[in-house]
Design a protein around this motif. Structure first.
Motif, short mmCIF file in Angstrom:
data_model
loop_
_atom_site.label_atom_id
_atom_site.label_comp_id
_atom_site.label_asym_id
_atom_site.label_seq_id
_atom_site.Cartn_x
_atom_site.Cartn_y
_atom_site.Cartn_z
N UNK A 203 0.88 -1.26 -0.10
CA UNK A 203 -0.06 -0.04 0.01
C UNK A 203 0.64 1.39 0.13
N UNK A 204 1.84 1.39 1.07
CA UNK A 204 2.75 2.66 0.94
C UNK A 204 3.21 2.92 -0.33
N UNK A 205 3.64 2.07 -1.12
CA UNK A 205 4.23 2.15 -2.48
C UNK A 205 3.53 2.68 -3.45
N UNK A 206 2.29 1.94 -3.37
CA UNK A 206 1.20 2.24 -4.43
C UNK A 206 0.63 3.68 -4.04
N UNK A 207 0.54 4.14 -2.78
CA UNK A 207 0.00 5.56 -2.64
C UNK A 207 1.17 6.33 -3.07
N UNK A 208 2.38 6.11 -2.98
CA UNK A 208 3.35 6.87 -3.52
C UNK A 208 3.38 7.09 -5.02
N UNK A 209 3.24 6.15 -5.59
CA UNK A 209 2.86 6.34 -7.03
C UNK A 209 1.60 7.04 -7.52
N UNK A 210 0.66 6.92 -6.82
CA UNK A 210 -0.67 7.71 -7.01
C UNK A 210 -0.30 9.22 -6.59
N UNK A 211 0.51 9.44 -5.75
CA UNK A 211 1.01 11.05 -5.67
C UNK A 211 1.75 11.30 -6.83
N UNK A 212 2.69 10.51 -7.35
CA UNK A 212 3.56 10.98 -8.46
C UNK A 212 2.49 11.25 -9.62
N UNK A 213 1.26 10.22 -9.71
CA UNK A 213 0.41 10.65 -10.76
C UNK A 213 -0.39 11.87 -10.81
N UNK A 214 -0.97 12.10 -9.16
CA UNK A 214 -2.01 13.29 -9.04
C UNK A 214 -1.04 14.58 -9.24
N UNK A 215 0.35 14.64 -9.16
CA UNK A 215 1.15 15.90 -9.03
C UNK A 215 1.51 16.28 -10.69
N UNK A 216 1.43 15.07 -11.57
CA UNK A 216 1.68 15.24 -12.89
C UNK A 216 3.25 14.85 -12.99
N UNK A 217 3.92 14.47 -12.02
CA UNK A 217 5.27 14.15 -11.98
C UNK A 217 5.84 12.84 -12.83
N UNK A 218 4.73 12.16 -13.14
CA UNK A 218 4.97 11.02 -14.17
C UNK A 218 3.65 11.18 -15.16
N UNK A 219 3.75 10.70 -16.51
CA UNK A 219 2.50 10.86 -17.36
C UNK A 219 2.34 9.44 -17.41
N UNK A 220 0.87 9.02 -16.82
CA UNK A 220 0.34 7.74 -16.66
C UNK A 220 -0.07 7.01 -17.91
N UNK A 221 -0.67 7.88 -18.69
CA UNK A 221 -1.23 7.55 -20.06
C UNK A 221 0.16 7.02 -21.05
N UNK A 222 1.27 7.83 -21.03
CA UNK A 222 2.41 7.58 -21.60
C UNK A 222 3.12 6.54 -21.22
N UNK A 223 3.25 6.49 -19.94
CA UNK A 223 3.96 5.39 -19.35
C UNK A 223 3.07 4.00 -19.72
N UNK A 224 1.95 3.93 -19.67
CA UNK A 224 1.04 2.80 -19.82
C UNK A 224 1.48 2.24 -21.40
N UNK A 225 1.91 2.95 -22.08
CA UNK A 225 2.11 2.43 -23.39
C UNK A 225 3.53 2.56 -23.97
N UNK A 226 4.62 2.85 -23.11
CA UNK A 226 6.05 3.23 -23.45
C UNK A 226 6.78 1.81 -23.06
#
Length: 439
Positions: A251-274
């Motif tokens: 859970x803590x690791x997934x919550x951290x990734x969700x923060x990265x997504x929420x702040x726009x620090x990673x692009x989830x749509x691009x990551x999903x297909x890259x």
């Protein structure tokens, strides 16, 4: 989900085995099912040892450092023992037809070869089925790092041994870090602060991500204490019995990734297909992205991140215990019913001896599986190597865990990228754990 997992595992062999062998899966082999993808090599006349792997023997005039290094260790075994090692290799003409892992499972179960190069999940499956020989009696096994033994022991048997340890970390553009007065991050909080500074200075997406390697963030955060807190065996036993839940660790690791997504620090749509390196690599090399994740060998390879126009530093992933390398392990195994068992055991003992590993390690500049073999790493890799030598690490794969880690975590991270909530992702882990314990 099963089809997604199989496609992932095939890509894993190209990515994880890249650190061990080559950047892609290529030719020669023999088989029953799926013969159109397999080509049989010429074996030695008298004492053949059949080797199945994602790479062929180096062709004359073709430069490939990883394969040349492996060929040197094979030559040592042939010369010392008088055997002939016949390469049998998967040809991925159609990736969707049959994955390397699928073919390997078939070949081991059908006793078609002697030595196999195996991915972590396959080691676990075949080890539990009793299809792999116990290698603990080999002379080379006495020299293994403890982490290698832990990751490749199933039901008390050492069923696989790698030539090298594949370590994942953060690749940082230190020119940009220094420009904005930043230090390499140690904790998740420090990582978020670095991303915020970069975004405020025009780097809209500070972290370059692909659909295969974001799980290293999760694994570093999830298992920092498990592997470094002194209670590893007890905690794994609790997970295997169902007393503890994988979701509580994750859970803590997934919550951290969700923060990265929420702040726009990673692009989830691009990551999903890259694809790995292909997706985020150009932006990192062009200094448009300050941070990427990759494996040790990518820093040594000009076709990946080995020739940047800036100072690069490779560090561990952020955790509350500091920078944490994440280390999945592939390994060589021998079929429990190998036709040439005695010669296969002897050959593998030479290939994985300290003498052979020194040759392999010095050519490839990688982390050896032997505790007695060290190689000089390039300056960029020194921070990551220092942490490993200090025995700070998290295993990305562990055959002693009943629930396979590397592939399953990757798949569920991709569900998060596609819009699943953290709670939904944790429910998937609970479901997988229940299914695993019910077997």
């Amino acid at each position: 989900m099963k089809l997604q997992h199989k496609r992932y595992l095939q890509r894993l062999a190209a990515a994880c085995l890249a650190g061990t062998m080559a950047l892609s899966m290529i030719s020669c082999g023999g088989g029953q099912q799926g013969d159109k993808n397999l080509i049989t090599s010429q074996a030695g006349e008298e004492r053949p040892v059949n080797l199945f792997s994602p790479m062929e023997k180096t062709l004359p005039g073709v430069e490939n450092v990883a394969r040349n290094a492996f060929d040197l260790t094979i030559a040592m075994a042939e010369e010392q023992l008088g055997v002939t090692v016949a390469y049998r290799t998967y040809t991925a003409e159609d990736y969707q037809d049959k994955t390397y892992d699928d073919v390997t499972l078939d070949r081991v179960r059908s006793n078609m070869d002697d030595i196999y190069l195996l991915n972590p999940d396959v080691i676990q499956i075949l080890g539990e089925e009793g299809e792999l020989a116990d290698l603990s009696g080999l002379e080379c096994a006495k020299n293994l790092r403890e982490v290698v033994k832990v990751a490749n022991t199933v039901d008390g048997k050492l069923v696989a041994i790698p030539q090298e340890m594949v370590a994942y970390g953060l690749f940082l553009n230190m020119d940009l870090f220094k420009k904005y007065g930043l230090e390499p991050p140690n904790t998740p909080e420090e990582f978020l602060e670095c991303c915020q500074v970069f975004q405020q200075n025009g780097y809209q997406t500070p972290v370059g991500a692909n659909r295969w390697w974001l799980e290293v963030f999760v694994l570093a955060i999830a298992y920092a204490d498990l592997y470094n807190g002194g209670n590893t065996a007890r905690e794994i036993a609790a997970l295997n019995s169902g007393e503890a839940k994988y979701s509580d660790y994750m859970r803590p690791g997934f919550e951290f990734l969700q923060q990265l997504i929420d702040h726009g620090y990673i692009d989830p749509e691009k990551a999903l297909v890259s694809e790995a390196i292909e997706g985020e690599g150009p932006d990192f090399m062009a200094q448009r992205t300050p941070i990427v994740m990759a494996y040790w060998g990518a820093a040594n390879t000009d076709t990946a991140y080995g020739a940047p126009d800036f100072e690069m530093q490779v560090v561990g992933l952020p955790s509350h215990l500091g920078q944490m390398p994440v280390m999945p392990t592939t390994g060589f195994g021998i079929g429990a019913n190998s036709q040439h068992m005695e010669d296969a055991m002897a050959a593998l003992d030479v290939i994985l001896s300290d003498e052979a590993l020194r040759t392999y390690t010095n050519v490839n500049k990688v982390i050896s599986s032997s505790k007695n073999v060290e190689a000089d790493c390039i300056p960029a890799l020194k921070p990551l190597n220092d942490r490993i030598q200090q025995n700070y690490y998290v295993l990305g794969s562990n055959a002693g865990m009943k629930l396979e880690q590397w592939g399953n975590t990757c798949i569920i991270v991709r569900e998060l990228l596609a819009g699943a909530t953290v709670d939904e992702c944790m429910a998937r882990f609970d479901q997988l754990q229940a299914e695993t314990l019910a077997k």
